[in-house]
Design a protein around this motif. Structure first.
Motif, PDB file in Angstrom:
ATOM      1  N   GLN A 211       4.732  -6.030   5.273  1.00 22.29           N
ATOM      2  CA  GLN A 211       4.255  -5.576   4.276  1.00 22.29           C
ATOM      3  C   GLN A 211       4.015  -5.583   3.638  1.00 22.29           C
ATOM      4  OE1 GLN A 211       7.362  -3.403   3.870  1.00 22.29           O
ATOM      5  NE2 GLN A 211       8.247  -4.440   5.537  1.00 22.29           N
ATOM      6  N   ALA A 212       3.244  -5.974   3.520  1.00 17.88           N
ATOM      7  CA  ALA A 212       1.943  -7.132   2.647  1.00 17.88           C
ATOM      8  C   ALA A 212       1.119  -5.607   2.283  1.00 17.88           C
ATOM      9  CB  ALA A 212       0.969  -8.256   3.632  1.00 17.88           C
ATOM     10  N   PRO A 213       0.554  -4.900   3.725  1.00 12.39           N
ATOM     11  CA  PRO A 213      -0.503  -3.999   2.711  1.00 12.39           C
ATOM     12  C   PRO A 213      -0.157  -2.808   2.167  1.00 12.39           C
ATOM     13  CG  PRO A 213      -0.127  -3.930   5.389  1.00 12.39           C
ATOM     14  CD  PRO A 213       0.475  -4.924   4.945  1.00 12.39           C
ATOM     15  N   LEU A 214       0.785  -2.617   2.327  1.00 13.47           N
ATOM     16  CA  LEU A 214       1.621  -1.244   1.413  1.00 13.47           C
ATOM     17  C   LEU A 214       1.928  -2.748  -0.413  1.00 13.47           C
ATOM     18  CD1 LEU A 214       4.140   1.222   0.225  1.00 13.47           C
ATOM     19  CD2 LEU A 214       5.791   0.233   1.586  1.00 13.47           C
ATOM     20  N   GLY A 215       2.584  -3.558  -0.234  1.00 13.82           N
ATOM     21  CA  GLY A 215       3.038  -4.486  -1.204  1.00 13.82           C
ATOM     22  C   GLY A 215       1.200  -4.853  -2.371  1.00 13.82           C
ATOM     23  N   GLY A 216      -0.022  -4.959  -0.904  1.00 12.34           N
ATOM     24  CA  GLY A 216      -1.058  -5.074  -1.964  1.00 12.34           C
ATOM     25  C   GLY A 216      -1.638  -3.871  -2.424  1.00 12.34           C
ATOM     26  N   ASN A 217      -1.735  -2.730  -1.738  1.00 11.72           N
ATOM     27  CA  ASN A 217      -2.455  -1.811  -2.431  1.00 11.72           C
ATOM     28  C   ASN A 217      -1.425  -1.480  -3.413  1.00 11.72           C
ATOM     29  OD1 ASN A 217      -4.374  -1.470  -0.604  1.00 11.72           O
ATOM     30  ND2 ASN A 217      -3.024  -0.213   0.915  1.00 11.72           N
ATOM     31  N   VAL A 218      -0.323  -1.559  -4.372  1.00 12.33           N
ATOM     32  CA  VAL A 218       0.276  -1.529  -4.988  1.00 12.33           C
ATOM     33  C   VAL A 218       0.130  -1.831  -6.160  1.00 12.33           C
ATOM     34  CG1 VAL A 218       3.163  -0.647  -6.054  1.00 12.33           C
ATOM     35  CG2 VAL A 218       2.723  -0.549  -3.917  1.00 12.33           C
ATOM     36  N   ALA A 219       0.142  -3.074  -6.024  1.00 12.54           N
ATOM     37  CA  ALA A 219       0.134  -4.140  -6.979  1.00 12.54           C
ATOM     38  C   ALA A 219      -1.434  -4.512  -7.402  1.00 12.54           C
ATOM     39  CB  ALA A 219      -0.102  -5.945  -5.974  1.00 12.54           C
ATOM     40  N   LEU A 220      -2.559  -3.616  -6.345  1.00  8.60           N
ATOM     41  CA  LEU A 220      -4.555  -3.725  -6.824  1.00  8.60           C
ATOM     42  C   LEU A 220      -3.711  -2.418  -7.722  1.00  8.60           C
ATOM     43  CD1 LEU A 220      -6.434  -4.838  -6.292  1.00  8.60           C
ATOM     44  CD2 LEU A 220      -6.975  -3.374  -4.190  1.00  8.60           C
ATOM     45  N   SER A 221      -3.487  -1.538  -6.792  1.00  6.85           N
ATOM     46  CA  SER A 221      -3.848  -0.248  -7.785  1.00  6.85           C
ATOM     47  C   SER A 221      -3.258  -0.887  -9.460  1.00  6.85           C
ATOM     48  CB  SER A 221      -2.833   0.428  -7.525  1.00  6.85           C
ATOM     49  OG  SER A 221      -1.318   0.590  -7.215  1.00  6.85           O
ATOM     50  N   PHE A 344       3.646  10.241 -12.556  1.00  7.41           N
ATOM     51  CA  PHE A 344       4.605  10.252 -11.239  1.00  7.41           C
ATOM     52  C   PHE A 344       3.699   9.792  -9.789  1.00  7.41           C
ATOM     53  CE2 PHE A 344       6.355  11.642 -14.903  1.00  7.41           C
ATOM     54  CZ  PHE A 344       8.209  11.173 -14.876  1.00  7.41           C
ATOM     55  N   ALA A 345       2.288  10.106 -10.519  1.00  5.51           N
ATOM     56  CA  ALA A 345       1.564   9.872  -8.518  1.00  5.51           C
ATOM     57  C   ALA A 345       1.413   8.827  -7.786  1.00  5.51           C
ATOM     58  CB  ALA A 345       0.087  10.040  -9.729  1.00  5.51           C
ATOM     59  N   ASP A 346       2.159   7.243  -8.553  1.00  5.36           N
ATOM     60  CA  ASP A 346       2.245   5.610  -8.012  1.00  5.36           C
ATOM     61  C   ASP A 346       3.551   6.004  -7.552  1.00  5.36           C
ATOM     62  OD1 ASP A 346      -0.141   5.136  -9.156  1.00  5.36           O
ATOM     63  OD2 ASP A 346       0.314   3.861  -9.575  1.00  5.36           O
ATOM     64  N   PRO A 347       4.437   6.643  -8.260  1.00  5.63           N
ATOM     65  CA  PRO A 347       5.678   6.992  -7.307  1.00  5.63           C
ATOM     66  C   PRO A 347       6.023   7.135  -6.173  1.00  5.63           C
ATOM     67  CG  PRO A 347       5.986   6.500  -9.846  1.00  5.63           C
ATOM     68  CD  PRO A 347       4.327   6.510  -9.296  1.00  5.63           C
ATOM     69  N   GLY A 356      -2.802   3.526  -0.149  1.00  6.19           N
ATOM     70  CA  GLY A 356      -4.292   3.623   0.301  1.00  6.19           C
ATOM     71  C   GLY A 356      -4.825   4.746  -0.934  1.00  6.19           C
ATOM     72  N   VAL A 357      -4.200   5.563  -1.072  1.00  5.44           N
ATOM     73  CA  VAL A 357      -4.588   7.110  -1.710  1.00  5.44           C
ATOM     74  C   VAL A 357      -4.470   5.694  -3.869  1.00  5.44           C
ATOM     75  CG1 VAL A 357      -4.297   9.141  -2.250  1.00  5.44           C
ATOM     76  CG2 VAL A 357      -4.289   8.565   0.589  1.00  5.44           C
ATOM     77  N   ILE A 358      -3.242   5.667  -3.877  1.00  8.66           N
ATOM     78  CA  ILE A 358      -3.383   4.654  -4.296  1.00  8.66           C
ATOM     79  C   ILE A 358      -4.190   4.200  -5.202  1.00  8.66           C
ATOM     80  CG2 ILE A 358      -2.105   3.780  -6.652  1.00  8.66           C
ATOM     81  CD1 ILE A 358       0.632   4.136  -5.002  1.00  8.66           C
ATOM     82  N   VAL A 359      -5.007   3.287  -4.794  1.00  6.38           N
ATOM     83  CA  VAL A 359      -5.816   2.146  -4.974  1.00  6.38           C
ATOM     84  C   VAL A 359      -7.357   2.867  -4.907  1.00  6.38           C
ATOM     85  CG1 VAL A 359      -7.270   0.696  -3.928  1.00  6.38           C
ATOM     86  CG2 VAL A 359      -4.809   0.324  -3.387  1.00  6.38           C
TER      87      VAL A 359
END
Length: 494
Positions: A211-221, A344-347, A356-359
């Motif tokens: 789960q870390a890649p998704l959660g990390g990317n969301v937090a990082l973005s 709305f792009a991030d959700p 990854g696109v978000i970041v």
């Protein structure tokens, strides 16, 4: 969503409660912000802004990273829930200890001995937030926005009230600490009561790695997006001094509060809604375009209207000493289109697992902000605001193209979904600008603002209905459903 009426009903009802929730949050935060702006010197206000940033970073770590994985999971297993809960609490604790260890360097950097202590105190609010973050996310996953709205009302009333009392009694920036502790303690207690779940000890390192890649990317973005606006503060402070930061931040905060109050209720509901539609491409696209259009219909007149009336509103709300914020606020009004789409792009990308696109988008925006605002800094605050607006539109074009590739939602369709709102807001702007020639006929500013708002609404609503064309009947029907769902008792909705 038309193929899933129950999902549509739950989503519209959740938007209603989200408006109540975020509306109360923004009102109480706004009251505290106004009180601080009136009571603090520009130097103290700068410290308040920095401390507030630290609090926001902590909140993103506690409630915007790993817990986002709970939305997208097809099923929240006990192992997944426990792993997310304990990992999130651990990260929040590390953040709190980091503020404690670094309080002296922070104080030295701020040039204020008490600055490090204030920041360190705010750090220990983060574990309190983390204790309720998983409960909040799981409640939102099931569209439990009503209980969260009531939670926000309660925490905002008590936390905001205590902060105002503290500010009036000379607590200064410590009023922010009072507000944060009171609000987050109440938020966590109500979250545990609303979602009756007690974490166990089924922690799994393998699950965390998954789960870390998704959660990390969301937090990082989200952190990069936060730093995008705060980078401007650093540039302004270096080029124009700390007092200029307060002027710029006053204008920025006013526009930001309007955007968050009118768009965030929709974007919050968008994540669980789109996550449930991730396997149906056509339904996903229709739902995305519809929610963007409806959100824009509400946010456009509010943000544009504030810019049109900034000459009156900023002195009336904050006091005459903040009049230099007016041209900055007027320039930032043009962010209305990027706001309407960026929220709305991030959700949508998170729902599809394309973090990854978000970041990548966030990094491009950050670099662009540094370049454009640095070049504009020698020309003053208004030039910096204009440079940021130009950067926003340039990166918005890139965002639409990347979003189209990642989701299949055509950029042209996204733009068409907000064209009626843009046209109606432009007509409103013409009418209110013409009305401003009669300003001297009004005995006070509030009466003029009230009449301008009525005129703006009288122009905006019919023009929007006309421009919406064949879709307006559907939009009106959806609005009626939205109102009826918001008023219907919870037992009937089930």
């Amino acid at each position: 969503m038309a193929q899933s009426p129950r999902l549509a009903r739950r989503a519209t009802a959740s938007v209603f409660w989200s408006f109540l929730r975020f509306g109360s949050d923004q009102v109480f935060n706004f009251v505290v912000f106004v009180v601080m702006a009136r009571l603090l010197s520009t130097a103290d206000f700068g410290l308040f802004v920095v401390a507030f940033v630290y609090a926001e970073v902590g909140k993103i770590i506690a409630s915007g990273g790993l817990v986002s994985c709970l939305y997208r999971a097809p099923e929240v297993t006990p192992r997944l829930a426990d792993t997310i809960f304990w990992s999130n609490l651990g990260l929040a604790s590390v953040f709190a200890l980091g503020g404690l260890v670094l309080q002296q360097p922070i104080a030295d950097a701020l040039g204020r001995p008490e600055g490090g202590t204030v920041v360190a105190a705010l750090g220990f609010v983060v574990p309190v937030t983390a204790l309720g973050a998983s409960h909040m996310s799981r409640n939102l996953r099931e569209f439990g926005h009503k209980s969260l709205a009531l939670r926000s009302l309660l925490s905002g009333l008590i936390g905001g009230g205590l902060a105002v009392v503290a500010a009036w009694n000379g607590f200064g920036v410590w009023s922010l600490v009072v507000q944060r502790y009171a609000a987050e303690i109440i938020n966590t207690l109500v979250a545990w009561r609303a979602f009756r779940w007690r974490p166990g000890f089924r922690f799994s390192l393998a699950t965390l790695r998954e789960q870390a890649p998704l959660g990390g990317n969301v937090a990082l973005s989200q952190l990069v997006i936060l730093f995008i606006s705060r980078t401007q503060d650093l540039i302004i402070s270096h080029a124009l001094g700390a007092g200029a930061v307060g002027v710029y931040r006053t204008a920025w905060k006013s526009t930001e509060l309007l955007a968050q109050g009118t768009i965030t209720p929709f974007s919050t509901v968008a994540l669980p809604t789109l996550a449930k539609l991730q396997s149906d491409e056509n339904a996903f696209r229709r739902a995305y375009l519809r929610i963007v259009a409806i959100s824009g219909a509400i946010s456009f007149p509010c943000i544009v209207g504030f810019g049109l009336l900034a000459n009156e509103l900023i002195p009336l709300i904050y006091g005459e000493k903040w009049a230099p914020s007016i041209p900055v606020a007027q320039a930032l009004t043009f962010l209305v289109v990027p706001y309407a789409l960026n929220f709305f792009a991030d959700p949508a990308l998170t729902a599809l697992g394309r973090s990854g696109v978000i970041v990548r988008l966030a990094v491009v925006q950050l670099v662009g902000t540094i370049v454009f605002c640095s070049l504009a800094a020698p020309f003053g605050l208004r030039a910096i605001a204009i440079a940021y607006v130009v950067r926003s539109y340039l990166t918005l074009a890139l965002q639409l193209l990347m979003f189209q590739r990642a989701t299949g939602v055509a950029a042209t369709k996204v733009l068409r979904s907000i064209l009626p709102q843009v046209s109606a807001a432009a007509a409103m702007a013409v009418a209110v600008t013409a009305f401003s020639t009669l300003r001297d006929a009004f005995p006070n500013g509030w009466l003029y603002v009230a009449c301008a708002v009525v005129l703006g609404a009288a122009v905006y609503v019919p023009v929007l209905a006309l421009m919406a064309g064949p879709a307006r009947a559907e939009a009106l029907a959806e609005a009626r459903r939205f109102i009826s769902e918001g008023r219907r008792p919870t037992s009937e909705k089930a």
